[in-house]
Design a protein around this motif. Structure first.
Motif, PDB file in Angstrom:
ATOM      1  N   ASN A  64       0.918  -1.219   0.052  1.00 28.02           N
ATOM      2  CA  ASN A  64       0.033   0.052  -0.052  1.00 28.02           C
ATOM      3  C   ASN A  64       0.914   1.127  -0.107  1.00 28.02           C
ATOM      4  O   ASN A  64       1.786   1.264   0.896  1.00 28.02           O
ATOM      5  N   ARG A 117     -13.803   4.053 -14.241  1.00 24.50           N
ATOM      6  CA  ARG A 117     -13.801   3.470 -13.096  1.00 24.50           C
ATOM      7  C   ARG A 117     -14.318   2.113 -13.006  1.00 24.50           C
ATOM      8  O   ARG A 117     -15.552   1.770 -13.332  1.00 24.50           O
ATOM      9  N   THR A 144     -14.648  -1.963 -11.603  1.00 20.22           N
ATOM     10  CA  THR A 144     -14.970  -2.842 -10.583  1.00 20.22           C
ATOM     11  C   THR A 144     -14.725  -4.113 -10.910  1.00 20.22           C
ATOM     12  O   THR A 144     -15.721  -4.549 -11.868  1.00 20.22           O
ATOM     13  N   ASN A 169      -7.302  -3.274  -2.521  1.00 18.14           N
ATOM     14  CA  ASN A 169      -7.752  -3.645  -3.801  1.00 18.14           C
ATOM     15  C   ASN A 169      -8.116  -2.481  -4.663  1.00 18.14           C
ATOM     16  O   ASN A 169      -8.513  -2.658  -5.676  1.00 18.14           O
ATOM     17  N   HIS A 170      -7.678  -1.124  -4.119  1.00 23.77           N
ATOM     18  CA  HIS A 170      -8.164   0.205  -4.659  1.00 23.77           C
ATOM     19  C   HIS A 170      -7.000   0.797  -5.578  1.00 23.77           C
ATOM     20  O   HIS A 170      -5.990   1.082  -4.549  1.00 23.77           O
ATOM     21  N   GLN A 190      -5.500   3.853  -8.299  1.00 22.49           N
ATOM     22  CA  GLN A 190      -5.786   5.065  -8.556  1.00 22.49           C
ATOM     23  C   GLN A 190      -4.437   5.633  -9.595  1.00 22.49           C
ATOM     24  O   GLN A 190      -3.428   5.591  -9.110  1.00 22.49           O
ATOM     25  N   GLU A 240      -9.321   4.210 -12.342  1.00 22.53           N
ATOM     26  CA  GLU A 240      -9.409   3.831 -11.193  1.00 22.53           C
ATOM     27  C   GLU A 240      -9.947   2.190 -11.057  1.00 22.53           C
ATOM     28  O   GLU A 240     -10.943   2.035 -12.104  1.00 22.53           O
ATOM     29  N   ILE A 299     -11.088  -1.227  -8.741  1.00 22.13           N
ATOM     30  CA  ILE A 299     -11.303  -1.990  -7.579  1.00 22.13           C
ATOM     31  C   ILE A 299     -10.986  -3.210  -7.995  1.00 22.13           C
ATOM     32  O   ILE A 299     -12.155  -3.742  -8.694  1.00 22.13           O
TER      33      ILE A 299
END
Length: 245
Positions: free
Chosen positions: A93, A155, A157, A194-195, A197, A207, A209
């Protein structure tokens, strides 16, 4: 007179002792990844003078004017994409910041990646894309694996089965107008759990996820790309990373 000199001597000694004690309490400023473990401290990955801590094809990567320069030529083209890999530490991270200038071709910044060929410096994993044509700059691409995960302005997911839910957060062309090939640009990559950017010149370009648990990488190496194909040149500088929770 002697008494006054002794008093001054004792005073100077006390001041020096106080300064030494005060300096001892000052936090150290980390400059190498091996020196950093705590959240919030910033580590400089490139010292501006050498490729210490990095491994790659020495014929392709140099340091010039405080910049890492990757360069290929048409007389001796590379057969596959190759990378300059930061070997000092792997990161999970973090917020990674750097400046780039691409003068031709295609490049990118790998993160949470895996070195799969130590002899040819090949890595696989997440990539913050850069290209001179400004078609792919800012997208999230997964080198050697799932390909494009999010185009510029998307974005995305990804669920545990690899299915994508895509939402538009901006116009790709308009976002591209804020990126300047042949000039210096700021890239900021934020990876938290898991994010993921990507920001170029402080504008969010992509972006993701990534909920595909059997594939999503939680940590890995940082690397810089030279793409196979026509001769190209790319430059990087001011590379630093700040671990986050």
């Amino acid at each position: 007179m002697i008494h006054l000199l002794n008093h001054r001597t004792r005073l100077l000694m006390n001041l020096r002792l106080l300064a030494m004690v005060s300096l001892a309490w000052l936090p150290a400023v980390p400059t190498l990844a091996d020196d950093i473990d705590s959240v919030g401290e910033t580590v400089v990955l490139f010292d501006g003078d050498s490729l210490d801590g990095w491994v790659g094809n020495e014929k392709l990567w140099t340091v010039e004017d405080g910049q890492i320069v990757g360069r290929t030529n048409d007389s001796d083209p590379i057969e596959k994409n190759t990378f300059l890999v930061y070997s000092g530490k792997e990161f999970g991270n973090f917020e990674l910041t750097l400046r780039f200038k691409i003068e031709s071709g295609n490049s990118g910044v790998q993160y949470r990646s895996t070195l799969v060929d130590e002899d040819k410096f090949v890595v696989q994993g997440y990539q913050a894309d850069i290209d001179f044509a400004n078609t792919f700059a800012g997208i999230l691409y997964e080198e050697g694996r799932r390909g494009i995960l999010a185009k510029r302005g998307e974005r995305v997911t990804i669920d545990d089965d690899g299915e994508k839910l895509t939402k538009r957060m901006g116009d790709a062309q308009a976002l591209g107008n804020g990126i300047h090939p042949g000039q210096w640009n700021d890239f900021r990559i934020v990876a938290k759990a898991n994010h993921l950017q990507h920001y170029i010149n402080e504008t969010l370009t992509a972006e993701v996820i990534d909920g595909q648990t059997d594939t999503a990488a939680k940590s890995g190496v940082i690397a810089l790309q030279l793409h196979r194909g026509p001769a190209m040149t790319v430059r990087f500088k001011d590379i630093s990373l700040r671990p986050i929770q």
